[in-house]
Write a protein that holds these residues in place. Sequence first.
Motif, mmCIF file in Angstrom:
data_model
loop_
_atom_site.group_PDB
_atom_site.id
_atom_site.type_symbol
_atom_site.label_atom_id
_atom_site.label_comp_id
_atom_site.label_asym_id
_atom_site.label_seq_id
_atom_site.Cartn_x
_atom_site.Cartn_y
_atom_site.Cartn_z
ATOM 1 N N PRO A 47 0.889 -1.326 -0.048
ATOM 2 C CA PRO A 47 -0.213 -0.575 0.242
ATOM 3 C C PRO A 47 0.504 1.188 -0.125
ATOM 4 C CG PRO A 47 0.076 -1.196 2.371
ATOM 5 C CD PRO A 47 1.105 -2.059 0.842
ATOM 6 N N PRO A 48 0.925 2.560 -0.329
ATOM 7 C CA PRO A 48 1.697 3.284 -0.470
ATOM 8 C C PRO A 48 1.611 3.919 0.716
ATOM 9 C CG PRO A 48 -0.548 3.998 -2.005
ATOM 10 C CD PRO A 48 -1.164 2.495 -0.654
ATOM 11 N N LEU A 49 2.594 4.677 1.012
ATOM 12 C CA LEU A 49 3.588 4.962 2.163
ATOM 13 C C LEU A 49 3.040 6.659 2.557
ATOM 14 C CD1 LEU A 49 7.173 4.030 2.033
ATOM 15 C CD2 LEU A 49 5.416 3.180 3.253
ATOM 16 N N ARG A 50 2.858 6.492 4.232
ATOM 17 C CA ARG A 50 2.549 7.801 4.462
ATOM 18 C C ARG A 50 3.340 9.473 3.315
ATOM 19 N NH1 ARG A 50 3.009 10.620 10.644
ATOM 20 N NH2 ARG A 50 2.707 12.509 9.609
ATOM 21 N N ASN A 51 4.575 8.841 3.127
ATOM 22 C CA ASN A 51 5.524 10.033 2.971
ATOM 23 C C ASN A 51 5.620 9.592 1.091
ATOM 24 O OD1 ASN A 51 5.430 12.996 4.603
ATOM 25 N ND2 ASN A 51 5.993 10.605 5.922
ATOM 26 N N THR A 52 6.226 9.946 0.657
ATOM 27 C CA THR A 52 6.589 10.067 -0.433
ATOM 28 C C THR A 52 7.972 9.818 -1.177
ATOM 29 O OG1 THR A 52 4.839 11.104 -2.418
ATOM 30 C CG2 THR A 52 7.623 11.278 -2.856
ATOM 31 N N VAL A 53 8.406 8.638 -1.941
ATOM 32 C CA VAL A 53 10.069 8.355 -1.659
ATOM 33 C C VAL A 53 10.486 8.483 -2.826
ATOM 34 C CG1 VAL A 53 11.326 6.970 -1.749
ATOM 35 C CG2 VAL A 53 9.448 5.968 -0.052
ATOM 36 N N LEU A 54 11.803 9.075 -3.211
ATOM 37 C CA LEU A 54 12.330 9.915 -4.514
ATOM 38 C C LEU A 54 13.580 9.071 -4.498
ATOM 39 C CD1 LEU A 54 12.154 12.115 -6.401
ATOM 40 C CD2 LEU A 54 13.680 13.644 -4.713
ATOM 41 N N PHE A 55 13.827 8.691 -5.618
ATOM 42 C CA PHE A 55 14.877 7.394 -5.886
ATOM 43 C C PHE A 55 16.435 8.370 -6.067
ATOM 44 C CE2 PHE A 55 10.820 4.598 -5.396
ATOM 45 C CZ PHE A 55 11.869 4.058 -4.610
ATOM 46 N N LEU A 56 16.827 8.451 -5.672
ATOM 47 C CA LEU A 56 18.057 9.048 -6.738
ATOM 48 C C LEU A 56 19.317 8.321 -6.226
ATOM 49 C CD1 LEU A 56 19.521 11.882 -7.802
ATOM 50 C CD2 LEU A 56 19.868 12.390 -5.067
ATOM 51 N N ILE A 57 19.509 8.080 -8.304
ATOM 52 C CA ILE A 57 20.448 7.148 -8.801
ATOM 53 C C ILE A 57 21.477 8.084 -9.374
ATOM 54 C CG2 ILE A 57 20.845 5.682 -9.617
ATOM 55 C CD1 ILE A 57 18.362 4.235 -9.424
ATOM 56 N N ASP A 58 22.965 9.065 -8.307
ATOM 57 C CA ASP A 58 23.219 10.054 -8.784
ATOM 58 C C ASP A 58 24.514 9.763 -9.499
ATOM 59 O OD1 ASP A 58 25.306 10.426 -7.038
ATOM 60 O OD2 ASP A 58 23.718 11.011 -4.812
ATOM 61 N N ASP A 59 25.213 10.676 -10.313
ATOM 62 C CA ASP A 59 26.353 10.718 -11.122
ATOM 63 C C ASP A 59 27.406 11.067 -10.554
ATOM 64 O OD1 ASP A 59 27.747 10.244 -13.560
ATOM 65 O OD2 ASP A 59 27.108 11.423 -15.241
#
Length: 773
Positions: free
Chosen positions: A168-180
Motif C-alpha cells: 500500500p502507499p506509504l505516508r510520505n513520497t519516496v524519491l529515488f536518486l541514482i546520481d552521477d
Amino acid sequence: MAEPSRTRGVVAPEEPRGSGGLIAGLALLGLALLLVTALGGPPPPKPKDAPPAEFSAGRAEEVLRALVGDGAPHPVGSAANDRVRERVMAQLRAVGYTPEVQEGFTCQPGWGCAKVLNVVARLPGQEKGKVVLLTAHYDSVPAGPGVSDDLTSVAAVLEIARALKTGPPLRNTVLFLIDDGEEEGLLGARAFAASSPDAESVGAMVNLEARGTGGPSLMFQTSGEDAWLIDAFAARVPRPFTSSLFSTVYRFMPNDTDLTVFLRGGLPGLNFAFIDHPSYYHTPLDNLAHSSAATLQHQGDNALAAVRGVAAGDLVTPPAGNAVFFDLLHLAVVRWRAGLSPLLGILALVLCLAAAWLARRRGLATWGAVVLGAVAPLLAAVLCFGAAFGLSALVGRAFHSPWIARPLPVSLAFGLASLAVTLALAGVLGRRSGSAGLWAGVWTGWSLLGLVTGILLPGVSYLFLPAALVAGIVGIAVYAGGGSAPGRLAATLLPALVAALLWFPFLGSLYLGLGLTGLAVISVALAFVFSTLVPLVGPAGALGRRWLPLAALAGAVLAAVLTLVTPSTSSEVPRNMMVELHEDAGTGESRWVVRGSPPLPPAMRQAAAFGQRQVPPYPWSPSWARTFVAPAPPLNAPGPELTVLENAIVEGRRHLRLRLTSPRGALVGSVAIPPAARLESVKIDGHPFPAVERRQGAGAPPAGWRFFSSFTLPPGGSELEVVLGATEPLEWYAIDRSSGLPPSARALLAARPKDAIPFQDGDQVLVSRKVKI
C-alpha cells in the motif's frame, strides 16, 4: 592465618586467593569474543521467490549483473557510464516507474567540475509535502568496474523500488536518486542539491555506500536530529549493525559520501555501507567475482527498513533530539536520548561510590585503593598507546598497504601486547591494594568516563555506562550482603561481560576501516576491556602478576616476528601500484611514472631504466612527492591547448578568458596556476569554482598552486574565466588525462607483480604543456 580485619564491629571476609577468578575472567572475555565473531556476518541471501514485499538478494543479483554488463570501468562522462545509466532507467521502467534524467554542472572545491546526469524516480505517498530521498551513485573510478562501490547499492535501490510498489502507499513520497559523479567529489549530489526542482521537498535521506566488497552493512552515520530516525529504523530492521560510536567517530574523519552534501543544512539522514575486503576498494578487483549476495541482502534489508520507517514519520515537523544507540548482538537496537547520558553517568558514579563505601565499611577496601583502581583504566590505555606506537614502528615496515595479507598474527601481536601491559599494571597495583578496593576504583573510573563522555561525546558514552551501572547495582547487592568471595567474583565478571559485548563488536571495523592505525586503536580499546579484570590479578599471585603478563608479552613478540617474516601482500590482498605515462608536449620527452609503496619490484626495473632513487614525477610536483621515474618511448600525442581569448587589466587585476581543449580527446583536462599568479577567482563554463583552502596530502601541488579540472571535458573544450592579483606573464601548465596505456607499456605491465594492482585513477596517460600566460 592472619586474623580478618574488623571495621565498626563488622567481620570482613578474607581476601580471596587463587588464580581461578582471573582464568575465569579471561575465559569469559574469550567466549564473548567468539560469540561476537560468530554473530558478526551478514544474513543469508533470500531467493528469487521470496515474498514480493521483502527484499530479495536473488532478484537484486539479477539486476546487478544487468547493470554491470561487460564490467568496464565507467567514470563520469564516459561512454560506459552512459550505458550503465540507460540500464538503470530500463530497470526502473520494468517495475513501473517513469524515470527522468536531471542534468547539472557543478564543482567540488579543490577537486574539479563535471557535467552530471542524475536518474530520478518517484513513488507517490499518501501525503503531499516532504519526501524521503533514497540515494546511491552509479559512476565508478577509472581503475575498476565499481560493482560494490556502488552498483551493488544501485541494485539494492532498484529492488527496494520494486518491493515498495507491491504494498500500500506509504505516508510520505519516496524519491529515488541514482546520481552521477560521486567519485569525483560528490558532484551528482551537489548538482541535485543546487539545482534539482525536487531538492527543496526532501525531508530526510537514506544513503547507500561501500568501502569494500563484502561483510555486514553498517549503519555508520546519522545527521540532523536523529533520535526519531533511530526509532523508525530500529522498529523495522531485522538484523541491525550500528552504534552511535560509528556516527560520532565519522564526524572527525575526512571521508565523504553523498550524505555530506546535505549535512550543512541539517537534513536528517542515515548512511549505510559495508567495508570488508577494503583492499579491493577502487581497484579492478571490485568486480562481480568479489561481490557478496549476503552483503547485498543485508544492505537491502537495512535500507528497506529505514525507508519504510522514515516514510511513516512526520517529515514536516520531525521530533527533536539526538540518540545514544547500539545494537545488542545484532538482535535489537538499544537506545536512549543523548541528554540522559550525563544523568546515567551520575547515577553510575553514585552506585559505584556507594558500593565502594559498603566495601570500606566491611573492611575490604580503602579509599587509597579506590583511587588507584579509578586511574587504572586510563593509565592502562596510556601505556597501551605507547606499546602500540612502538609495535606499529616495528611491524609497519611489513605493511606495503594499509591492510596485510594475513592479519591474524599482527592482530594477535597488538591484542596480546595490550593484555601484557594491562596485567602487568594490575600486578603492580595489586601489591599495594586489595581486590575490593581496586574493583570499586575501576568501576568508579568507568563511571567517570561515562559521565565525561556523556557530556562531551554522548554517542561514545554507551561504551562505559551500561557496564558501570551493572557493576554498581551488583556491587551494592554483594557488599550489602557481606561481600562473599563468590559474590565479589560475580561483581567483577558480570560487568566485564557487559563491557566485552559492547566493545568487541566495533573492534574488527577499526582494522577494516583504518588498517595498521586501526590495530593501534584496537590495542588501546582492549586496555579498557582488560582493565575490568584488574581486581582479579592480585589474588592470582605469581601467575597473574608475572607469568601471564610474560606469556602474553612472549606471544606478542612471536606474533610480531611472524608478521615480519610473512609476505604482507598477495594476489588476494594486493597493494596499490599505478603506472603512468607522462609526455611533455613541448619537448616531446616521455617518462614512465610508477606510483606505489617502495621498493620497486626488480622485474619492473628490468623492464625500464628506473633510477635508484625516487624523484618528484612532474614539474608541478612538490619536492616531497617522490616516485620512481624512467624514460619511455615517445607517445607523439598532441598536447592540450590553453588558448587566451581575452586578456585585460582592470583596476590592477588581470582578467583572463581562456579555452582548454584536448586535441587527442582526453576525458579529463586540468589547468595548474602558479602561486605567483595570486589567484582570486575562477569560473569553469560559467560556473564559479568554490573557494578552497590549499590542498594537502599525497599528490597535492606545492603550497599556493591551484589545480582546476574538468572531468567531462567537451570535444570543443571548456572555457575558464580567471581573475588574478598579478599582472606579469607567468608559466602555467595545461594537462589532459586518459585511462589506459599504449602498447609500449606491455613489458612494464607484465612485470608488475601479481600482488600489485591499479587504484583510484588507475593506469593512465598524462600529456602536459607549459604555457606562458
